[in-house]
Scaffold this motif. Structure first.
Motif, PDB file in Angstrom:
ATOM      1  N   LEU A 188       0.839  -1.189   0.000  1.00  0.00           N
ATOM      2  CA  LEU A 188       0.000   0.000   0.000  1.00  0.00           C
ATOM      3  C   LEU A 188       0.883   1.251   0.000  1.00  0.00           C
ATOM      4  O   LEU A 188       1.906   1.283   0.699  1.00  0.00           O
ATOM      5  CB  LEU A 188      -0.880   0.046   1.256  1.00  0.00           C
TER       6      LEU A 188
ATOM      7  N   GLU B  62       1.081   3.745   1.719  1.00  0.00           N
ATOM      8  CA  GLU B  62       0.624   4.309   2.976  1.00  0.00           C
ATOM      9  C   GLU B  62       1.185   5.706   3.220  1.00  0.00           C
ATOM     10  O   GLU B  62       0.469   6.625   3.647  1.00  0.00           O
ATOM     11  CB  GLU B  62       1.018   3.377   4.133  1.00  0.00           C
TER      12      GLU B  62
ATOM     13  N   TYR C 216      -0.725   8.613   1.514  1.00  0.00           N
ATOM     14  CA  TYR C 216      -1.997   8.974   2.128  1.00  0.00           C
ATOM     15  C   TYR C 216      -1.786   9.695   3.462  1.00  0.00           C
ATOM     16  O   TYR C 216      -2.502  10.654   3.775  1.00  0.00           O
ATOM     17  CB  TYR C 216      -2.863   7.727   2.323  1.00  0.00           C
TER      18      TYR C 216
ATOM     19  N   GLY D 220      -6.520  -0.552   3.722  1.00  0.00           N
ATOM     20  CA  GLY D 220      -6.365   0.431   2.670  1.00  0.00           C
ATOM     21  C   GLY D 220      -6.736   1.833   3.091  1.00  0.00           C
ATOM     22  O   GLY D 220      -7.028   2.113   4.258  1.00  0.00           O
TER      23      GLY D 220
ATOM     24  N   HIS E 221      -9.920   8.931  -4.763  1.00  0.00           N
ATOM     25  CA  HIS E 221      -9.307   7.644  -5.129  1.00  0.00           C
ATOM     26  C   HIS E 221      -9.070   6.815  -3.875  1.00  0.00           C
ATOM     27  O   HIS E 221      -9.154   7.308  -2.747  1.00  0.00           O
ATOM     28  CB  HIS E 221      -7.997   7.869  -5.881  1.00  0.00           C
TER      29      HIS E 221
ATOM     30  N   ASP F 104      -6.845   2.997  -2.438  1.00  0.00           N
ATOM     31  CA  ASP F 104      -6.000   1.810  -2.628  1.00  0.00           C
ATOM     32  C   ASP F 104      -6.365   0.820  -1.532  1.00  0.00           C
ATOM     33  O   ASP F 104      -6.342   1.163  -0.335  1.00  0.00           O
ATOM     34  CB  ASP F 104      -4.516   2.165  -2.545  1.00  0.00           C
TER      35      ASP F 104
ATOM     36  N   VAL G 214      -6.077  -3.456  -0.235  1.00  0.00           N
ATOM     37  CA  VAL G 214      -5.439  -4.758  -0.406  1.00  0.00           C
ATOM     38  C   VAL G 214      -6.106  -5.775   0.512  1.00  0.00           C
ATOM     39  O   VAL G 214      -6.677  -5.432   1.551  1.00  0.00           O
ATOM     40  CB  VAL G 214      -3.920  -4.717  -0.130  1.00  0.00           C
TER      41      VAL G 214
ATOM     42  N   LYS H  72      -5.326  -6.848  -4.890  1.00  0.00           N
ATOM     43  CA  LYS H  72      -5.214  -5.393  -4.768  1.00  0.00           C
ATOM     44  C   LYS H  72      -6.309  -4.733  -5.592  1.00  0.00           C
ATOM     45  O   LYS H  72      -6.664  -5.222  -6.671  1.00  0.00           O
ATOM     46  CB  LYS H  72      -3.849  -4.903  -5.263  1.00  0.00           C
TER      47      LYS H  72
ATOM     48  N   GLU I 200      -7.417  -0.748  -6.948  1.00  0.00           N
ATOM     49  CA  GLU I 200      -7.265   0.703  -7.044  1.00  0.00           C
ATOM     50  C   GLU I 200      -8.598   1.261  -7.522  1.00  0.00           C
ATOM     51  O   GLU I 200      -9.160   0.770  -8.509  1.00  0.00           O
ATOM     52  CB  GLU I 200      -6.152   1.071  -8.021  1.00  0.00           C
TER      53      GLU I 200
ATOM     54  N   ARG J  16     -11.086   4.740  -8.465  1.00  0.00           N
ATOM     55  CA  ARG J  16     -11.273   6.160  -8.715  1.00  0.00           C
ATOM     56  C   ARG J  16     -12.737   6.380  -9.087  1.00  0.00           C
ATOM     57  O   ARG J  16     -13.406   5.479  -9.591  1.00  0.00           O
ATOM     58  CB  ARG J  16     -10.341   6.674  -9.815  1.00  0.00           C
TER      59      ARG J  16
ATOM     60  N   THR K  49      -6.287  -6.352  -9.166  1.00  0.00           N
ATOM     61  CA  THR K  49      -5.118  -7.155  -9.530  1.00  0.00           C
ATOM     62  C   THR K  49      -5.104  -8.413  -8.675  1.00  0.00           C
ATOM     63  O   THR K  49      -5.115  -8.350  -7.444  1.00  0.00           O
ATOM     64  CB  THR K  49      -3.819  -6.367  -9.328  1.00  0.00           C
TER      65      THR K  49
END
Length: 209
Positions: free
Chosen positions: A9, A11, A14, A60, A72, A74, A76, A124, A126, A128, A144
């Protein structure tokens, strides 16, 4: 204990954004859930079981921008902590059959083998935003898994307040979309269905400056 050093991530990005005043939320794994309905197929499907695969270890970050289209996330999910056929999740999916403990252990082993979880230990996502609606937006998800990526549009519902955010939605995709061959037995007469039905509830808390 989570493998923080291996957590895939961004991290730091963020956390830096939150310290700069951005609206950033961290997912709370214990309050979140991903639940997957794994069906069955083949001429002998009636002899098998549908399965409930769940994760309570989703991690995430979600950043909500002033322009929703710039928001957005992210996310996992470690595959090693997936749970198979826990009674409460089978009940939630209304699965009436009762697989034995041996069935469940075999399903878990076969699942890890198909996913090649030792080589590809994470799923994973992502995200948006594809629309400016902040209550029931559509999000573009790039998933993914098994080293392959799939882009899909997912409708979600959101609840937001100053300190907490929740996101609920569902989607479906094929195992074959990620180069996976569903497990089968009896020469393919009994096999796991290719399509997976996924529902999720993500709860996140806002990071402070």
């Amino acid at each position: 204990e989570r493998e923080k050093s291996l957590l895939p991530l961004p991290e730091a990005i963020y956390i830096k954004a939150a310290k700069s005043g951005a609206t950033v939320y961290r997912i709370v794994p214990e309050e979140s859930l991903v639940l997957i309905h794994v069906g069955r197929a083949g001429k002998m499907a009636s002899l098998g079981h549908d399965h409930a695969v769940a994760s309570k270890d989703v991690q995430g970050f979600i950043e909500l921008a002033a322009d929703p289209l710039a928001s957005h996330a992210d996310i996992v999910m470690p595959l090693k902590s997936l749970m198979v056929d826990e009674p409460q999740y089978r009940a939630r999916l209304d699965l009436e059959s009762e697989p034995s403990s041996d069935d469940i252990a075999s399903t878990y082993s076969n699942m890890r083998r198909v996913l090649e979880a030792e080589l590809f230990p994470w799923a994973k996502v992502e995200l948006r935003f594809a629309s400016a609606n902040t209550v029931a937006p559509e999000v573009i998800a790039v998933i993914t898994l098994h080293g392959m990526a799939l882009e899909t549009v997912v409708p979600v519902e959101m609840e937001i307040d100053e300190n907490r955010l929740s996101v609920v939605g569902h989607l479906s995709f094929g195992q074959s979309d990620f180069g996976l061959t569903p497990f089968g037995s009896a020469g393919g007469l009994l096999r796991v269905a290719d399509e997976l039905q996924v529902e999720f509830e993500l709860v996140a808390v806002r990071l402070k400056k």
